[in-house]
Design an enzyme around this catalytic site. Structure first.
Site, PDB file in Angstrom:
ATOM      1  N   LYS A  28       0.852  -1.199   0.000  1.00 47.73           N
ATOM      2  CA  LYS A  28       0.000   0.000   0.000  1.00 47.73           C
ATOM      3  C   LYS A  28       0.884   1.244   0.000  1.00 47.73           C
ATOM      4  CE  LYS A  28      -4.054   1.866   2.460  1.00 47.73           C
ATOM      5  NZ  LYS A  28      -4.944   1.676   3.636  1.00 47.73           N
ATOM      6  N   SER A 103      -9.686   1.255   2.390  1.00 54.19           N
ATOM      7  CA  SER A 103      -8.867   2.067   1.512  1.00 54.19           C
ATOM      8  C   SER A 103      -7.728   1.302   0.842  1.00 54.19           C
ATOM      9  CB  SER A 103      -8.283   3.235   2.300  1.00 54.19           C
ATOM     10  OG  SER A 103      -7.452   2.766   3.357  1.00 54.19           O
ATOM     11  N   SER A 127      -9.837  -1.001   6.588  1.00 50.48           N
ATOM     12  CA  SER A 127      -9.264  -0.889   5.248  1.00 50.48           C
ATOM     13  C   SER A 127      -8.500  -2.095   4.716  1.00 50.48           C
ATOM     14  CB  SER A 127      -8.381   0.347   5.164  1.00 50.48           C
ATOM     15  OG  SER A 127      -9.204   1.473   5.046  1.00 50.48           O
TER      16      SER A 127
HETATM   17  N1  GLN Z   1     -13.430   3.661   5.832  1.00 51.89           N
HETATM   18  C1  GLN Z   1     -12.806   4.007   7.066  1.00 51.89           C
HETATM   19  C2  GLN Z   1     -12.400   5.459   7.037  1.00 51.89           C
HETATM   20  O1  GLN Z   1     -12.569   6.067   6.026  1.00 51.89           O
HETATM   21  C3  GLN Z   1     -11.624   3.120   7.334  1.00 51.89           C
HETATM   22  C4  GLN Z   1     -10.426   3.534   6.588  1.00 51.89           C
HETATM   23  C5  GLN Z   1      -9.179   2.788   6.971  1.00 51.89           C
HETATM   24  O2  GLN Z   1      -9.235   1.755   7.640  1.00 51.89           O
HETATM   25  N2  GLN Z   1      -8.056   3.358   6.575  1.00 51.89           N
HETATM   26  O3  GLN Z   1     -11.920   5.978   8.002  1.00 51.89           O
END
Ligand code: GLN
Length: 435
Positions: A28, A103, A127
């Protein structure tokens, strides 16, 4: 087909032997790689090249891994669809008209498409598990403190962990074996007061070996509140997976956690508050695009952030700053911290009745690209089943549990802190029963 899974393709390998020799790994793009740009999916860091490797990258290199690319992601990890990336949306390899989740959508898509054997993502509120579920692969969010965050660009540091994604439970476990463990550069990696590395929970665990362990003596609690919000298609697959577990002797019981109705609100207040502070460093001086010199620091700062950040990131910085401001802090931030403690306590009580807990990973199947972006609230609610785990610092895994209308459904298993071996054994059982 590349599915726009990678922001930067790479060819990094340091050694040809080690437990991960020959494995293609995707990373990532919020995990620092020395000499290779690390953008966090943001225009702000479009040309930022870190001078050092994250601890997980060092470990991968030593283990013989071949790093094939830095993957697309929601900007700074803020999102659940990989559509907030400044580098365009990633497509879901299962159905290209749909999002891969997020994400860490690029990492899951790379694995699902066979462009990488395994991948690392980061999980602040789901994510790793969300894109694993949406792309039909396996993803694990480790217990807070099991894996070093050194070199992970922070979004909300009290919530997030780096986690592995793979085609199989065994691949995920093998990657966890490499990245788990104490790190003196990250004081939140757990070891006792005497800093004795031997006591780190990852030290004597053998995750890959645990995958074949029998799960038949386990009791698994189904969290009622987190099944009720799922669509019928998802619930059907989820129930079928539980039935197969029951058929091999697993005891399935119902549990209820009343604090969970506040989890999404608490998560977003905490995550945005931490983000507003963490992202203050992107000021155009230390990081960010060149700007015309106005001679006025405030104007330059505003200009860089106006141009460098996308809409969702700006929304969160504004809301987080508001939640922490004098006069409002008690009303929002302190309350959210109380709710966080309540969620953790509810989980502790549930683990007195069950070894592991189960929910659908996501309440829905992957939406169409473009469908959900203009309604942030709807996007936040999609995280209802994943964020409680981060609030309570717990480990959880998403494992494929069949398909509804051709779209993958994920089963989430949640365990007490540092129960990764049990989680992997149970996930391995689900996997073997569905094959
Ligand atoms: N969808 C969640 C957020 O936008 C989780 C994102 C993540 O785990 N980086 O905060």
């Amino acid at each position: 087909m590349s599915y726009n899974a990678f922001i930067t393709e790479t060819d990094i390998r340091e050694s040809d032997d080690g437990p991960l020799a020959g494995q293609r790994v995707a990373i990532k793009d919020n995990i620092s790689t020395a000499g290779t740009r690390t953008t966090c999916g943001s225009a702000m860091l479009e040309s930022y090249v870190p001078p050092y490797d994250a601890t997980v990258i060092k470990r991968l290199k030593q283990a013989g891994a071949h790093i094939v690319g830095k993957t697309n992601m929601d900007e700074f990890g803020m999102g659940g669809t990989t559509e907030t990336s400044a580098f365009g949306a990633t497509k879901n390899p299962v159905d290209e008209t749909r999002v891969p989740g997020g994400s860490s959508g690029g990492s899951a898509a790379a694995v699902a498409a066979g462009k990488a054997d395994i991948a690392l993502g980061s999980d602040t509120g789901g994510s790793v598990r969300n894109p694993a579920a949406f792309c039909g692969v396996v993803g694990l969010k480790p217990t807070y403190g099991l894996v070093s965050r050194y070199g992970l660009v922070a979004y909300a540091n009290s919530l997030e962990q780096i986690g592995p994604i793979g085609q199989s439970v065994s691949d995920v476990a093998a990657l966890l074996d490499i990245v788990a463990g104490v790190d003196h550069n990250d004081a939140t990696t757990r070891y006792d007061a005497h800093h004795d590395e031997a006591t780190h929970p990852g030290k004597n665990a053998e995750y890959q070996a645990a995958v074949g362990n029998s799960a038949s003596s386990l009791t698994i609690g189904v969290i009622r509140e987190l099944v009720e919000g799922a669509t019928t298609g998802v619930t059907e697959q989820f129930s079928a997976a539980l039935e197969t577990l029951r058929s091999v002797g697993v005891d399935i019981v119902d549990v209820s956690l009343s604090s969970l109705e506040h989890a999404v609100q608490a998560y977003y207040v905490i995550a945005m508050s931490e983000a507003s502070s963490n992202l203050a460093r992107f000021d155009g001086v230390r990081y960010g695009p060149e700007t015309a010199e106005t001679g006025n620091w405030n104007e330059t700062f505003a200009d860089v952030r106006e141009r460098g950040f996308g809409e969702e990131v700006k929304r969160r910085i504004l809301l987080g700053t508001f939640a922490l401001s004098a006069g409002y802090q008690d009303k929002y931030y302190t309350k959210a911290q109380d709710a966080r403690a309540w969620v953790a306590q509810d989980f502790n009580e549930a683990f007195e009745r069950a070894d592991l807990l189960a929910t659908p990973t996501m309440p829905v199947t992957p939406p169409q690209i473009g469908e959900s972006l203009d309604n942030p609230l709807q996007l936040y609610l999609m995280d209802a089943n994943t964020v409680p785990v981060n609030l309570a610092d717990l480990p959880a895994i998403s494992v494929p549990a069949g398909k509804h209308d051709g779209l993958p459904v994920g089963l989430q298993l949640i365990g007490p802190q540092f129960s990764e071996e049990t989680l992997l054994a149970a996930a391995g059982t689900v996997e073997s029963l569905s094959n």
